[in-house]
Scaffold this motif. Structure first.
Motif, short mmCIF file in Angstrom:
data_model
loop_
_atom_site.label_atom_id
_atom_site.label_comp_id
_atom_site.label_asym_id
_atom_site.label_seq_id
_atom_site.Cartn_x
_atom_site.Cartn_y
_atom_site.Cartn_z
N TYR A 100 3.91 12.50 -4.62
CA TYR A 100 4.13 13.04 -3.05
C TYR A 100 2.93 13.43 -2.42
O TYR A 100 1.85 14.09 -2.90
N ARG A 101 3.17 13.69 -1.22
CA ARG A 101 2.31 14.16 -0.27
C ARG A 101 2.25 15.71 -0.28
O ARG A 101 1.34 16.53 0.12
N THR A 102 3.22 16.44 -1.15
CA THR A 102 3.47 17.74 -0.96
C THR A 102 2.80 18.64 -2.21
O THR A 102 2.85 19.69 -2.02
N MET A 137 -1.56 9.76 -0.82
CA MET A 137 -0.76 9.09 0.25
C MET A 137 -1.84 7.97 0.53
O MET A 137 -2.93 7.94 -0.13
N ASP A 138 -1.43 6.85 1.18
CA ASP A 138 -2.53 5.97 1.62
C ASP A 138 -3.05 6.10 3.04
O ASP A 138 -2.25 6.97 3.91
N LEU A 139 -4.10 5.44 3.19
CA LEU A 139 -5.12 5.84 4.57
C LEU A 139 -4.61 4.69 5.35
O LEU A 139 -5.16 3.51 5.36
N SER A 140 -3.83 4.78 6.46
CA SER A 140 -3.19 4.03 7.51
C SER A 140 -3.89 4.40 8.73
O SER A 140 -3.90 3.58 9.56
N ASP A 141 -3.68 5.65 9.01
CA ASP A 141 -4.03 6.10 10.44
C ASP A 141 -5.35 6.93 10.54
O ASP A 141 -5.77 7.27 11.59
N SER A 178 0.87 -1.42 0.00
CA SER A 178 0.06 0.04 -0.06
C SER A 178 0.85 1.06 -0.10
O SER A 178 0.66 2.14 -0.71
N ASP A 179 2.06 1.20 0.51
CA ASP A 179 2.75 2.58 0.65
C ASP A 179 3.48 2.74 -0.69
O ASP A 179 3.77 3.72 -1.03
N ILE A 180 3.88 1.60 -1.30
CA ILE A 180 4.42 1.67 -2.48
C ILE A 180 3.20 2.33 -3.83
O ILE A 180 3.36 3.27 -4.59
MG LIG Z 1 1.59 5.26 4.12
#
Ligand SMILES: [Mg+2]
Length: 328
Positions: free
Chosen positions: A147-149, A213-217, A74-76
């Protein structure tokens, strides 16, 4: 327990299928691969610890193996990358059952294989707590990495899939009774999340995504991270949150708010991204045709900072309400 020789034999099998770019998968001190020209490497690692990230009382070993792979895949996906190689470190109590570990490895290799990713190295150590650490290596064209930016005021905020299902599924597992059998899709969302690799690649190739980004939190926390990295704020609308009928039913059954599940529930492993506003009407259909997945517009990026929820005509700050790994 799975012998070191057994573990190495699984590594050898996986590495053998990795193709000519893998010059040495196993049998030396390091794996060796030749990165393709004009590609950037993406590297990520994530650790799952028994009692912190999973509970063997309800997590079947095969699905736990899948999840150890999936959270890294998921992070990739979150960068728009293509996963390639994985490394696995296992910390095992001395009484770990060999059959259990075989099932775990089968799940892990299965989830990696679905994304054409090979396990090319690893290590086993003794420990008093079952711990899995997976490192994933992916690649992407440098100009397509998301990116998140990159979010900017006026962007739309999107997420794939439904939100809050994994957290509700975990709550059902914790009930430790048969009620969880009524909502198998929520339990599955917790036990066996699906990394959105194909969607990440599609969005990266589309050229229309500004930040991802991915939703992990949980949405509240993760969107706050994206906003901080992009130096902006966001407003999401409660009416736009994708809440499944099953989530609404479980929230009602447990006396919880489905909106709170969607905002603060972790481990959805869906993709969160922003685009310019012009694609609001067209993008869901394009994504569905290409990947079979649904995406939903949740709100917009605004100037300033913070994440606010618009609900019943009122706005409230929701940043940093998600899961905190340091147990706040
Ligand atoms: Mg992540």
């Amino acid at each position: 327990m799975l012998t070191e020789r057994g573990f190495i034999s699984r590594l050898r099998q996986s590495a053998a299928g990795a193709g000519p770019a893998l010059l040495r998968g196993i049998g030396d001190d390091c794996a060796v691969f030749a990165p393709a020209a004009d590609r950037s490497l993406l590297v990520t690692t994530d650790t799952l610890v028994e009692g912190v990230h999973f509970d063997c009382r309800w997590h079947p070993p095969e699905l736990l193996g899948r999840k150890a792979a999936s959270v890294n895949l998921s992070d990739i996906a979150a960068m728009g990358g293509e996963p390639k190689y994985a490394l696995l470190s296992l910390a095992l109590p001395g009484d770990t059952d060999e059959g259990w570990l075989e099932l775990f490895m089968g799940g892990l290799l299965g989830a990696l294989g679905e994304q054409k990713t090979n396990l090319i190295g690893g290590d086993t150590v003794r420990s008093d707590r079952l711990t899995f650490s997976v490192t994933l290596i992916g690649s992407a064209a440098p100009d397509r990495i998301l990116y998140r930016t990159g979010a900017r005021p006026g962007d739309l905020v999107w997420a794939s899939g439904y939100l809050g299902e994994a957290a509700a599924g975990l709550d059902l597992c914790r009930l430790a009774d048969a009620r969880k059998e009524n909502w198998p899709e929520l339990v599955k969302a917790h036990l066996d999340p699906r990394p959105r690799v194909a969607l990440g690649l599609f969005l990266a190739a589309s050229g229309i995504v500004h930040a991802m980004m991915d939703l992990s939190d949980g949405l509240a926390t993760d969107l706050a991270h994206l906003c901080v990295e992009s130096s902006c704020g966001a407003v999401v609308s409660a009416d736009l949150l994708p809440l499944s009928p099953a989530l609404r039913a479980v929230a009602s059954h447990l006396g919880r708010s489905p909106v709170e599940y969607a905002l603060t529930g972790g481990e959805d492993y869906e993709l969160l991204f922003t685009t310019a506003p012009g694609v609001r009407g067209s993008l869901p259909g394009l994504v569905r045709a290409a990947t079979g997945l649904d995406i939903h517009c949740l709100g917009e990026i605004v100037a300033g900072s913070g994440v606010r929820l618009l609900q019943d005509g009122e706005k409230r700050e929701i940043a940093y309400h998600g899961y905190d790994h340091f147990g706040r």
